[in-house]
Design a protein around this motif. Structure first.
Motif, PDB file in Angstrom:
ATOM      1  N   THR A  23      -2.462  -5.418   5.825  1.00  0.00           N
ATOM      2  CA  THR A  23      -1.074  -5.544   5.396  1.00  0.00           C
ATOM      3  C   THR A  23      -0.936  -6.649   4.347  1.00  0.00           C
ATOM      4  OG1 THR A  23      -0.343  -4.742   7.536  1.00  0.00           O
ATOM      5  CG2 THR A  23       1.252  -6.003   6.249  1.00  0.00           C
ATOM      6  N   ASP A  50       4.941  -4.366   6.526  1.00  0.00           N
ATOM      7  CA  ASP A  50       5.340  -4.715   7.901  1.00  0.00           C
ATOM      8  C   ASP A  50       6.797  -5.185   7.870  1.00  0.00           C
ATOM      9  OD1 ASP A  50       2.993  -4.058   9.144  1.00  0.00           O
ATOM     10  OD2 ASP A  50       2.377  -6.107   9.611  1.00  0.00           O
ATOM     11  N   SER A  61       0.782  -4.331  12.637  1.00  0.00           N
ATOM     12  CA  SER A  61       1.361  -3.089  12.113  1.00  0.00           C
ATOM     13  C   SER A  61       1.394  -2.057  13.227  1.00  0.00           C
ATOM     14  CB  SER A  61       0.534  -2.554  10.946  1.00  0.00           C
ATOM     15  OG  SER A  61       0.417  -3.537   9.941  1.00  0.00           O
ATOM     16  N   ASP A  80      -0.559   1.738   4.378  1.00  0.00           N
ATOM     17  CA  ASP A  80      -1.038   0.650   5.225  1.00  0.00           C
ATOM     18  C   ASP A  80      -1.034   1.158   6.668  1.00  0.00           C
ATOM     19  OD1 ASP A  80      -1.682  -1.767   6.381  1.00  0.00           O
ATOM     20  OD2 ASP A  80       0.352  -2.597   6.198  1.00  0.00           O
TER      21      ASP A  80
HETATM   22 MG   LIG Z   1      -1.218  -4.461   9.272  1.00  0.00          MG
END
Ligand SMILES: [Mg+2]
Ligand SMILES: Nc1nc2c(ncn2[C@@H]2O[C@H](COP(=O)(O)OP(=O)(O)OP(=O)(O)O)[C@@H](O)[C@H]2O)c(=O)[nH]1
Length: 701
Positions: A23, A50, A61, A80
């Motif tokens: 992320t 996020d 996440s 992601d």
């Molecule tokens: Mg992540």
């Protein structure tokens, strides 16, 4: 944002173990690419992908999210994906639509369990790969060690395209092995060329030699040139490296730090130069009809083909409503188009098309083959569906999710909560196909099943934070069973005389224990007519009914055989009802003598842990009545296999997290039933009585 030609699109699924920095990497890459979003940081809860409040609070996440940037006339879409065990299955649908997997590896730990798992997912979809060794600014990070763990874990040529200059806090630059240049990076991640460093020259030369060999091996003419000249011209090297990557023969590796922005600009340059574009796939296959039978049909990744798209993510946005995210597999699509949802055989009007930047949607007019776009408020479309040109229909097989591993009962705290819970859970389920929700028809309990305790806990948080529904989570129910341990012969006699016609049924039966998993067996051994043929099944029915309520703690009685040997009847008073009652009575009489006992489910458990914790893990499994059956190394991870009672595993995730500092993971599945040890039975029985499940034996009607 404009529409991009297919060859100018890159779709990267960012995958890897939890906490590897996926992320952060995406947010930092966007910052370095000059996207007009302030530089988001995981530690500050400001990353682009996020954005969900639960993800921010946990710094983990929870589902797939999206970011994109326009860099060197190329649109790079990042998906992601989550890396924690409870959420990692979401990486599969992301890989289904990506054209390249970007495997992020923690530079301190090297390859970990979920790195391997997500690598396997990428294998399922035969995806080309980039590998990024991250956190090289950190103490104890080691680029060479990370590469070693990668080459020992994965069968593919894994070769650095960049090498780090300096280590840990002094990691300040990289050498681009392909273009033979060295760079340092400023605070915004801008690359500044510097002279090639003298130290590490031998590694650089060996690495470059390896690249040239790989290119030479890919083509006979090149091989000859290489033999004759001892090297290859640059113009032969670059395109052939891209080809080797697209053919999954070569995985380039990049040295970076997502927090100090070292190496990121070169990674972006290489994504544009070497990562496959969507059209590199030859074609995508599906069926003409949604029963998925018949001949396969193909769509090429081309704007000239009929439109088709695969929906791989649904977001229940509190403001925008339902957002569906799809990849255009073939053809083009414009806003307000009407297309066919071929999975469900219904038309859908698309409305506006959007590109997605985290939680922000930006309108676009049209999307070309290969792009990833979002639409809002479709009527019937869900994750896994195909959207298609109605005149040229195609249905793509959906990505399957694994079975749930654990179930909890959730109880609404108030009446108001109870009224809201179904609608709220419905929305959460739309976002997360790995979650299951049921209502137990007997107990009326709401049962929520998912891939682990953490998974279920995040759902409870979400119910509270987003839908203002308060629930209590009850420990998962252990599905105990019961059986008998002794052979007994009993009589069941039902007689009632209360004016008018009476009731009469009488049977003699033998109850015998059977082996585990053998179920129920009924044998009729009556010779002659002591019970007329037509009433005998009623005896069996009566016994089966009674067995549902068990004999000890109200759990179903299983694995026993009943032989009907004798009985008697009355020509006027006997009927089916009377013989059922006689069967139930025989059952109850048998249970008094046949020494019934409880059975508990035993699970096959596999625990993955860094080796240094394996002693503690095994000690803990022993204390949970587990039997360790095997040990194995997988990369740097120890795999411990054991059989453990389910009742002992209900809090395992948190234990494992604390023992391994969140670096372990496990999965389990049902193995068999075993007798519950006597000292534990009492507790289960007391609970059963307290819950009202075992009724005091009522007298027969
Ligand atoms: Mg992540
Ligand atoms: N020192 C250092 N820390 C980093 C780097 N990249 C990420 N981190 C930190 O590592 C932690 C995890 O980063 P994330 O980006 O959330 O990791 P992730 O791979 O997305 O984790 P999941 O989504 O849970 O799978 C955060 O505290 C980051 O600040 C890096 O290059 N160097």
């Amino acid at each position: 944002m404009k529409s991009f030609a297919t060859e100018n699109i890159r779709n990267l699924a960012v995958i890897g173990h939890g906490d590897a920095g996926k992320t952060q990497l995406v947010s930092s890459l966007l910052h370095v690419a000059g996207t007009s979003h302030r530089w988001g940081k995981v530690e500050e809860g400001t990353t682009i992908t996020d954005y969900d409040e639960d993800a921010i609070a946990r710094k983990v996440s929870l589902n797939n999210n999206f970011a994109h940037t326009e860099y060197k006339d190329t649109k790079i879409n990042f998906i992601d994906t989550p890396g924690y065990a409870a959420f990692v299955t979401h990486a599969r649908p992301a890989l289904r639509v990506a054209d390249c997997a970007m495997v992020v590896v923690d530079g301190v730990h090297g390859i970990e369990v979920q790195t391997e798992k997500t690598w396997q997912y990428a294998n399922e979809f035969m995806l080309p790969r980039f590998m990024v060794i991250n956190k090289l600014d950190k103490e104890h990070s080691d680029f060479g060690h990370a590469i070693e763990t990668a080459t020992s874990s994965f069968a593919r040529s894994i070769v650095p395209f960049t090498l780090p200059i300096g280590t840990e806090a002094n990691f300040k630059g990289v050498v681009d092995v392909v273009h033979q240049k060295a760079y340092e990076f400023d605070a915004d991640g801008k690359a500044k060329e510097i002279p090639m460093p003298e130290s590490g020259r031998d590694i650089f030369e060996r690495t470059r030699e390896r690249l040239i060999e790989i290119v030479a091996e890919s083509d006979d003419a090149l091989m000859e040139k290489y033999f004759n000249d001892g090297t290859l011209p640059e113009e032969d090297i670059y395109p052939n490296l891209a080809r080797a990557i697209a053919a999954s023969k070569l995985c380039p590796v990049y040295a970076v730090s997502a927090t100090s922005l070292v190496g990121l600009q070169i990674l972006l340059d290489h994504i544009v130069e070497f990562a496959p574009n969507p059209a590199v796939h030859e074609a995508e296959y599906g069926f003409a009809d949604n029963d998925m039978t018949g001949d396969r049909i193909a769509r090429k990744y081309s704007n000239d083909e009929p439109f088709s798209a695969y929906v791989f993510r649904t977001i229940a946005d509190p403001f925008a409503g339902r957002i569906n995210v799809f990849k255009v597999i073939s053809g083009k699509v414009t806003s307000d188009a009407t297309v066919q949802n071929t999975t469900r055989d219904v038309p859908e009007r698309l409305g506006a098309l959007h590109s997605i930047q985290g939680k922000t949607l930006d309108k676009i007019n049209e999307a070309a083959t290969g792009d990833i776009v979002a639409v809002v408020k479709l009527r019937d479309t869900q994750t896994g569906d195909t959207l298609s040109d109605k005149a040229k229909p195609i249905v793509y097989p959906p990505v399957e999710y694994p079975e749930a591993a654990i179930s909890f009962a959730i109880e609404p705290k108030s009446r108001a909560d109870e009224e809201k819970i179904s609608a709220a859970l419905h929305k959460i389920l739309e976002e997360d196909p790995s979650l299951h929700f049921d209502r137990d028809p007997q107990t009326k309990e709401f049962i929520l099943s998912g891939s682990g305790q953490l998974h279920i806990e995040t759902v409870v948080d979400r119910l509270r934070n987003r839908f203002h529904v308060e629930v209590t989570l009850h420990p998962p129910k252990v599905p105990y069973k019961e059986t008998i341990t002794q052979t007994v012969e009993v009589q069941g006699r039902h007689k009632k005389q209360s004016g008018g016609r009476g009731q009469f049924g009488d049977c003699k039966v033998i109850f015998e224990p059977k082996g585990r998993g053998e179920g129920f067996e009924w044998v009729d051994k009556i010779f002659g007519g002591s019970i007329p043929q037509n009433f005998r099944p009623a005896v069996e029915k009566g016994i089966i009914e009674a067995a549902q309520a068990g004999a000890v703690a109200g759990y179903p009685l299983v694995d026993f055989k009943v032989t009907l040997i004798d009985g008697s009847y009355h020509t006027v008073d006997s009927d089916e009802h009377s013989f059922r009652a006689a069967g139930r009575k025989a059952y109850r009489n048998a249970m008094e003598k046949a020494k019934p006992t409880l059975l508990e489910p035993i699970m096959d458990v596999e625990v993955f842990t860094p080796q240094e914790f394996s002693g503690d893990i095994m000690g803990d499994l022993n204390s949970r009545r587990g039997r360790v059956s095997g040990m194995d190394m997988r990369g740097k991870q120890q795999v411990i296999k054991a059989k453990v009672p389910l009742s002992e595993m209900l809090d395992y995730q948190s234990k494992l997290n604390s023992v391994t500092q969140a670096r372990g993971s496990y999965h389990m599945q049902f193995s068999h039933y075993d007798p519950l040890p006597h000292n534990l039975s009492d507790k289960v029985i007391q609970e059963a009585v307290a819950s009202g499940r075992v009724r005091a034996h009522e007298e027969e009607e």
